[in-house]
Design an enzyme around this catalytic site. Structure first.
Site, short mmCIF file in Angstrom:
data_model
loop_
_atom_site.label_atom_id
_atom_site.label_comp_id
_atom_site.label_asym_id
_atom_site.label_seq_id
_atom_site.Cartn_x
_atom_site.Cartn_y
_atom_site.Cartn_z
N ILE A 96 0.83 -1.20 0.00
CA ILE A 96 0.00 0.00 0.00
C ILE A 96 0.87 1.25 0.00
CG2 ILE A 96 -1.80 1.28 1.22
CD1 ILE A 96 -2.77 -1.40 2.37
N THR B 201 -6.66 -0.92 9.77
CA THR B 201 -7.39 -1.98 9.08
C THR B 201 -8.78 -2.16 9.66
OG1 THR B 201 -7.40 -4.39 8.71
CG2 THR B 201 -6.28 -3.61 10.66
N ASP B 202 -9.68 -2.72 8.85
CA ASP B 202 -11.01 -3.04 9.36
C ASP B 202 -10.99 -4.24 10.31
OD1 ASP B 202 -10.56 -5.05 7.50
OD2 ASP B 202 -12.41 -4.75 6.38
N GLU B 203 -9.89 -4.98 10.33
CA GLU B 203 -9.83 -6.18 11.18
C GLU B 203 -9.87 -5.86 12.66
OE1 GLU B 203 -7.34 -9.45 9.98
OE2 GLU B 203 -6.98 -8.52 8.03
N LEU C 160 2.29 3.91 7.52
CA LEU C 160 1.83 2.63 6.99
C LEU C 160 2.71 1.47 7.41
CD1 LEU C 160 1.47 4.87 4.32
CD2 LEU C 160 -0.01 2.97 3.71
N LYS D 128 -2.82 -3.96 15.75
CA LYS D 128 -3.26 -2.76 15.04
C LYS D 128 -4.27 -1.99 15.89
CE LYS D 128 -2.43 -1.38 11.51
NZ LYS D 128 -1.38 -0.40 11.08
N TYR E 93 -2.38 -10.11 14.93
CA TYR E 93 -2.22 -8.97 14.02
C TYR E 93 -3.24 -7.88 14.30
CZ TYR E 93 -3.21 -6.16 9.89
OH TYR E 93 -3.49 -5.11 9.05
#
Length: 348
Positions: A12, A133-135, A80, A163, A159
């Site tokens: 990204i 992230t959406d996670e 990032l 985040k 992970y």
């Protein structure tokens, strides 16, 4: 602006840098440690731009961060740099804690010290943009809901937990110290230059080599797919026009089951690189990943309403562009797999 981009040699990050240098008058300082997924070949198209500089630095190295800030004097930070593969986080969570939590803390402190020394006008225009992230939101299994900017955090993997931790740190540095921060949470990215540990590039390359196309469980996991160049445009919108303290969710409006993604790749390859058998015959179902979330889905209405961004690629157009790119860049794919990773399963 002069923008310091951490993790700019990654998937990204490199798309962000290419977008900035090719489409704006801004300059970029790319700060990257160059771990296994960082590859400067992803920036060959822009590496000779006079507005571009590269610094090989670990975000956990405070002294080097201070040097970079002092030498380059950025007007904004786009953060990032991160360990980002769930399967790797299951095998070895320590690197995710170190980079995503300790690294973000170290970068925030270096940024705060630099920002504190700016004059008042520079302070007002400065931005620290944290890309997440959406996670972090967890699992939408059994609902038709979408993740919004106010969805509570329920991370499932090492992970996503790391985040989530970094997101909380960024918000705390705004609340406690006044550091002007913005956060974005994105859905699954895909597109050119994607390291082949992730689903789409892995399936493309395995298919072409006649290898099994592994799908976790039943392949019914649902993800919202976002073309990486659309994401890069959105991130630039946020860092240049976003409101301090706000969170913006970025999605592609493309909810697909994993099995559907793999089957679509096979159909494109059947057309472009036909073989004696259908590529779908290489699909293999394997034991599901521990703690695997079933569904993620982003409500990207806020960034469209407030900043005027929406994706330009549909999943059909973006996926075809992605397959075309991998077919045309097989040498890149071979070079980024340096022998330490041969697309084997991790996190089992």
């Amino acid at each position: 602006m002069k923008i310091l981009v951490t993790g700019g040699a990654g998937f990204i990050g490199s798309a962000v840098i290419r977008n900035i240098l090719e489409n704006t008058t801004d300059s970029v300082v790319n700060l990257d440690k160059l771990t296994y997924a960082g590859n400067l070949e992803s920036l060959l198209l822009v590496s000779d731009y006079p507005k571009y500089a590269f610094e090989q630095v670990d975000i956990c190295d405070r002294a080097e961060l201070d040097r970079v800030f002092a030498e380059h004097k950025p007007d904004a930070v786009m953060h990032l740099a991160a360990e980002s593969h769930v399967d790797r986080s299951i095998d070895g969570p320590a690197a995710f804690i170190e980079t995503n939590i300790v690294g973000t803390y170290t970068l925030l402190e270096a940024t705060r010290q630099y920002w504190s020394g700016l004059d008042e006008q520079q302070k007002l225009s400065f931005r620290f943009h944290h890309i997440s992230t959406d996670e972090v939101y967890g699992d939408l299994e059994g609902t038709t809901d979408l993740f919004t900017e106010t969805t509570s955090y329920e991370p499932s993997s090492p992970y996503s937990a790391s985040k989530a931790s970094s997101d909380h740190l960024v918000r705390a540095w705004l609340r406690t110290y006044g550091l002007p921060t913005i956060i974005t949470n994105c859905s699954n990215n895909y597109g050119p230059y994607h390291f082949p540990e992730k689903l789409i590039p892995l399936v493309i390359l395995n298919a072409l080599e006649g290898k099994p196309l592994p799908i976790y469980g039943k392949g019914d996991q649902i993800r919202d797919w976002l073309y990486v160049e659309d994401h890069a445009r959105a991130l630039y919108k946020v860092v240049s026009e976003g409101v301090i303290g706000e969170t913006y969710n970025i999605g592609g409006h493309n909810e697909k089951q994993n099995i559907e993604v793999v089957q679509t790749i096979c159909e494109i390859l059947n057309e472009l690189v036909p073989q004696q058998t259908d590529y779908k015959e290489q699909i293999t179902f394997v034991t599901d990943r521990p703690g695997h979330d079933l569904r993620y889905a982003i409500d990207a209405g806020k960034i469209e309403r407030e900043l005027g961004w929406k994706p330009t690629e549909t999943f059909a157009t973006g996926l075809r562009k992605t397959v075309d790119w991998y077919l045309a860049n097989n040498n890149w794919c071979k070079r980024v797999q340096d022998g330490s990773y041969q697309r084997e399963r991790l996190g089992a």
